[in-house]
Design an enzyme around this catalytic site. Structure first.
Site, PDB file in Angstrom:
ATOM      1  N   LYS A 147       0.823  -1.216   0.000  1.00  0.00           N
ATOM      2  CA  LYS A 147       0.000   0.000   0.000  1.00  0.00           C
ATOM      3  C   LYS A 147       0.852   1.259   0.000  1.00  0.00           C
ATOM      4  O   LYS A 147       0.462   2.278  -0.569  1.00  0.00           O
ATOM      5  CB  LYS A 147      -0.942   0.008   1.213  1.00  0.00           C
ATOM      6  CG  LYS A 147      -2.108  -0.955   1.067  1.00  0.00           C
ATOM      7  CD  LYS A 147      -3.227  -0.650   2.049  1.00  0.00           C
ATOM      8  CE  LYS A 147      -4.423  -1.549   1.805  1.00  0.00           C
ATOM      9  NZ  LYS A 147      -5.477  -1.384   2.778  1.00  0.00           N
ATOM     10  N   LYS A 185      -4.600  -9.259  -7.083  1.00  0.00           N
ATOM     11  CA  LYS A 185      -5.801  -9.352  -6.237  1.00  0.00           C
ATOM     12  C   LYS A 185      -6.856  -8.339  -6.695  1.00  0.00           C
ATOM     13  O   LYS A 185      -6.505  -7.221  -7.065  1.00  0.00           O
ATOM     14  CB  LYS A 185      -5.379  -9.054  -4.795  1.00  0.00           C
ATOM     15  CG  LYS A 185      -6.416  -9.356  -3.742  1.00  0.00           C
ATOM     16  CD  LYS A 185      -5.907  -8.971  -2.362  1.00  0.00           C
ATOM     17  CE  LYS A 185      -5.895  -7.467  -2.175  1.00  0.00           C
ATOM     18  NZ  LYS A 185      -5.604  -7.015  -0.812  1.00  0.00           N
ATOM     19  N   LYS A 212     -10.100  -2.506  -4.194  1.00  0.00           N
ATOM     20  CA  LYS A 212     -10.798  -1.232  -4.358  1.00  0.00           C
ATOM     21  C   LYS A 212      -9.887  -0.207  -5.013  1.00  0.00           C
ATOM     22  O   LYS A 212     -10.352   0.756  -5.600  1.00  0.00           O
ATOM     23  CB  LYS A 212     -11.222  -0.696  -2.985  1.00  0.00           C
ATOM     24  CG  LYS A 212     -12.247  -1.532  -2.261  1.00  0.00           C
ATOM     25  CD  LYS A 212     -12.458  -1.036  -0.837  1.00  0.00           C
ATOM     26  CE  LYS A 212     -13.313  -1.998  -0.034  1.00  0.00           C
ATOM     27  NZ  LYS A 212     -12.904  -2.109   1.363  1.00  0.00           N
TER      28      LYS A 212
END
Ligand code: TYM
Length: 338
Positions: free
Chosen positions: A118, A202, A205
């Site tokens: 992230k 994956k 969002k």
């Protein structure tokens, strides 16, 4: 005494109110929560404090929080039996997170792969909140002494950290068995739903491509269109599980079909053995629309009455607080804070 006898079974899980709920959230987590309600007390949290760890829009956050709550209810979570609430409304989460920040070790957090993913290349510019996010997650679970945590596979490492933190707290403060060792429940044929555009990434969002994910708010046409455009390979579908080796897109789509229609992956493989992707995609789109359209319709209806959702969330927060507050009070006593 055994762990089981010491701690009453309690399920806890949550979803961040960032972006739109997608098929990965639904098949990897929320759908698996529904049958648990018949077996154990359940707490399902909308983790709005977690949503602050990366860029977010404060004006959109209340609506997103309601949307996730609506998604839970539309998927089959019963707010009269299970507790549904927003994390920020129960102060034990943030308070316990601080105590656990002082228990967790920097070396443990440095191993968290999701932070690395992230934060990306510019790690120095990531928020401190993003770095300690797994400690807040441990606090979410331990504030209720939850014993079972149904999540997708991407949360496995965070759950292992929560167990380490629980154990270290118990050892450091000479409070044997105070916190349970929460057990991750990673269930079903789709613990890791992959992107429709890349079977090795994956579904998330944050993927810039909207075509990579099916959201719970997509219309039937959008769902069918995304499935039609989903990446495949040139071969027909395999006859057996072995035939899925090195075919991530085929494996992903067949697993999604299995999860949507409540059959095993082997049954899905048998159903489409030797068929072309085009035929399979038609069946997959039909299954996805059949499962997701009623959820979308219910979400839309629930979101039309924000006051009712706020009432459900407020009632859930009061019930959650009633469980967490005495546990936090014990933590304060154990740690000399009271
Ligand atoms: P979040 O919001 O990223 O995802 C919510 C749930 O959806 C699962 N999930 C997936 N499962 C399968 N395939 C995918 N592609 C996929 N994408 C997401 C996640 O594994 C998760 O179960 N930190 C957590 C939220 C959280 C939490 C908690 C969970 C905060 N506190 C305490 C359990 C217990 C998160 O960001 O999930």
């Amino acid at each position: 005494m055994s762990e089981k006898a010491l701690h009453k079974p309690l399920v806890f899980s949550g979803v961040q109110p960032t972006g739109d709920l997608h098929l990965g959230n639904y098949l990897g987590a929320i759908k698996n929560w529904v049958p648990m309600q018949a077996e154990k007390p359940c707490i399902f949290c909308v983790v709005d404090l977690h949503a602050m760890t990366a860029e977010f829009d404060p004006r959109a956050l209340p609506g997103k929080t309601r949307e996730v709550a609506a998604g839970y209810i539309a998927s089959g979570i019963n707010p009269d039996t299970s507790i549904i609430f927003a994390q920020s409304r129960v102060s034990a989460h943030a308070e316990l997170a601080w105590v656990l920040n002082c228990v967790a070790r920097i070396g443990w957090l440095n191993r968290m792969t999701q932070f690395k993913d992230k934060a990306g290349k510019n790690r120095e510019a990531a928020s401190v909140g993003l770095y300690v996010y797994p400690v807040l997650m441990a606090a979410d679970i331990l504030a209720y002494k939850a014993t079972h945590v149904p999540v997708g596979e991407d949360q496995k490492q965070h759950l292992e950290l929560a167990r380490d933190i629980a154990q270290k707290f118990n050892n450091d403060f000479d409070a044997p068995d105070f916190f349970p060792q929460p057990e991750p429940l990673i269930l079903g044929p789709t613990p890791r739903v992959m992107s429709l555009r890349d079977g090795k990434a994956k579904m998330s969002k944050s993927d810039p491509s909207a075509a990579s994910r099916i959201t719970l708010m997509d219309s039937a046409d959008e769902i069918a269109d995304k499935i039609r455009r989903a990446k495949t390979d040139p071969d027909n579908l395999p006859e057996s599980r072995d035939g899925l080796a090195n075919r991530p897109e085929a494996e992903n789509l067949l697993s999604i079909f299995a999860a949507l229609t409540d059959v095993s992956l082997d049954q899905a493989i048998a159903q489409f053995a030797g068929k072309q992707f085009s035929a399979f995609k038609g069946a997959l789109a039909e299954a996805a629309v059949a499962k997701l359209s009623p959820i979308r319709d219910t979400m839309v209806r629930l979101m039309g009455d924000p006051a009712e959702l706020d009432r459900i969330l407020a009632k859930g927060a009061a019930r959650a607080d009633a469980i967490a507050a005495p546990i936090l009070a014990e933590v304060k006593k154990i740690t000399g804070l009271s």
